[in-house]
Design a protein around this motif. Sequence first.
Motif, short mmCIF file in Angstrom:
data_model
loop_
_atom_site.label_atom_id
_atom_site.label_comp_id
_atom_site.label_asym_id
_atom_site.label_seq_id
_atom_site.Cartn_x
_atom_site.Cartn_y
_atom_site.Cartn_z
N GLU A 151 26.64 -7.49 15.67
CA GLU A 151 26.46 -8.67 16.50
C GLU A 151 27.75 -9.44 16.73
OE1 GLU A 151 23.75 -9.91 18.07
OE2 GLU A 151 22.73 -8.05 17.55
N LEU A 152 28.85 -8.97 16.14
CA LEU A 152 30.07 -9.78 16.17
C LEU A 152 30.74 -9.83 17.53
CD1 LEU A 152 31.69 -9.16 12.68
CD2 LEU A 152 30.34 -11.08 13.49
N SER A 153 30.47 -8.85 18.39
CA SER A 153 31.09 -8.92 19.72
C SER A 153 30.60 -10.16 20.47
CB SER A 153 30.76 -7.66 20.53
OG SER A 153 29.38 -7.58 20.80
N LYS A 154 29.33 -10.55 20.23
CA LYS A 154 28.82 -11.77 20.86
C LYS A 154 29.51 -13.01 20.30
CE LYS A 154 24.29 -9.67 21.70
NZ LYS A 154 22.84 -9.72 21.42
N LEU A 155 29.79 -13.01 18.99
CA LEU A 155 30.52 -14.13 18.41
C LEU A 155 31.93 -14.22 18.96
CD1 LEU A 155 29.43 -14.08 14.65
CD2 LEU A 155 29.14 -15.97 16.25
N VAL A 156 32.56 -13.07 19.17
CA VAL A 156 33.89 -13.07 19.77
C VAL A 156 33.83 -13.64 21.18
CG1 VAL A 156 35.82 -11.61 20.47
CG2 VAL A 156 34.60 -11.11 18.37
N ASN A 157 32.80 -13.28 21.93
CA ASN A 157 32.65 -13.78 23.29
C ASN A 157 32.55 -15.30 23.34
OD1 ASN A 157 32.65 -11.19 24.21
ND2 ASN A 157 30.55 -11.17 24.93
N ILE A 158 31.69 -15.86 22.51
CA ILE A 158 31.48 -17.30 22.56
C ILE A 158 32.73 -18.04 22.10
CG2 ILE A 158 30.50 -17.63 20.22
CD1 ILE A 158 28.45 -19.53 21.50
N GLY A 159 33.47 -17.46 21.16
CA GLY A 159 34.72 -18.08 20.72
C GLY A 159 35.76 -18.11 21.82
N THR A 160 35.86 -17.01 22.58
CA THR A 160 36.83 -16.95 23.67
C THR A 160 36.46 -17.92 24.79
OG1 THR A 160 37.21 -14.62 23.17
CG2 THR A 160 37.95 -15.41 25.30
N LEU A 161 35.20 -17.95 25.16
CA LEU A 161 34.77 -18.85 26.23
C LEU A 161 35.00 -20.31 25.85
CD1 LEU A 161 31.52 -16.94 27.21
CD2 LEU A 161 33.45 -17.38 28.74
#
Length: 513
Positions: free
Chosen positions: A417-427
């Motif tokens: 699930e960490l790719s979603k966490l990376v996404n929200i951090g970047t946004l």
Amino acid sequence: MPVTTQPDSGPEPGTRRTSGLLRTKSIEQSIKDTEEPEHRLKKSLSALDLTVFGVGVVIGSGIFVITGTAATDYAGPAVTIAFAVAAVVCALAALCYAEFASTVPVAGSAYTFAFASLGEFPAWIIGWDLILELALGCATVAVGWSGYVQSLLDSWGIPLPEALRGPGEGSGFTFNLPAFLLVLAVMTVVVLGMKLSAWVTSVVVAIKVVVVLIVIAVGAFFITGSNYSPYIPPSKSTEGGSGLSQTLLEGIAGFTPSSFGIMGIFTAAAVVFFAYIGFDVVATAAEETRNPQKDVPRGILGSLAICTVLYCAVAAVVTGMQSYKDLDADAPLAEAFKAVGHPFWAGVISFGAVVGLTVVCMILLLGQSRVFFAMSRDGLLPPVFSAVHPKFRTPYRSTIILGLITALVAGFVSLTELSKLVNIGTLFAFVIVAVGVLILRRTRPDLPRGFKAPWVPVLPIASVACSVWLMLNLSVETWLRFAVWMVIGVVIYFAYGRRHSRAAAHTGADNSR
């Protein structure tokens, strides 16, 4: 014996005497700090190096893996539109990054920009957010790389023992040895210097681009028009995993979460956004660039433009080669070639993915160490993170410490699930940078800017709106995990960062100690 006190020397030059959590560090002082001998980094990068860095980190697991998931679960053949939507959001943010990086050519990227415009506490929040994006991004890519390596080893008849294949691959103790070793290897390259990192990146990027061009050129001969019908599949209800925007609409107006349809394209855009993560890492290398005012904007915008064209072309070809319903979620490009009877090209693509993901890990670790370096130099993290190697002129201690931690995370943790966490951090970082451009245009209109974002304030406002919209299309669970991470960061700031801040020491603004 009488005690003599030194008179207050006043604020650090260029630092506004703003009290509390919003004390800022001026552009002039940020640049001056880069000249301190113990903190000086070597300037060795050109615009071409930065463009290669950008392409190197952007073309990675996103295009090799996430295309299949986005098409199969959310958008169908319209995944090409999803890539374009994500690219527009990135382009808006890229223009803001380019202006900031040309104005503040200092290591730290969005963290440094926020310190100059919004204040110390917002800067800490964005720095902590970047840790999430870069560290977990590096670990996630390392695990993805390990999966490709294990697949190749299995095909060669030399499988790894289950205990060394990683969590979920066997019973009892498991450790992802390939992912662990990869992070250690790229950590060594990053410590040895930026120019070596740039050389390695150039070689690997050449291989990756050739592989992507093979997918486009060869795959175009196997496109079947019927695979594009329907181009936007009709929406359907799902059991869970909906974005926050859909959840809010469901609660307010009885909206039913769905995959496919128009909403499916936006959900897919939020998912494939992971494929673009990395162009902002170019900004973290601004302090090590020979002519940052011109070269950093060129590197950011050039790498994003190249990757957008390649991504949309690959998505169009792959969904034309094989029905979106049959695309493989783990290796869509390679499996699409197998489906049309060409396993040789599938093997070439798998090899390209293994080689390509190596440099993605390296650049993410490089960016992470530079953010830590900048935060440590400002006193918000322990001084060990800002020590520079006397020969290589790289922040070697922070790179080694962070590399070891990231390697252990990649070895022990399942990262589904960490790719979603990376996404929200970047946004979230994109939002902060866009807001910072608005503030700095108003508070410091006199600053020399090597690049100026067009259509201000409309463009930054649009960047914020688009980034927030994609964030809302991520799942509620992702938001909750992100909130927990931010709470931990706030605790660390008040326990250590606020008390040791160089800005506080010079302005005397922190009266709570």
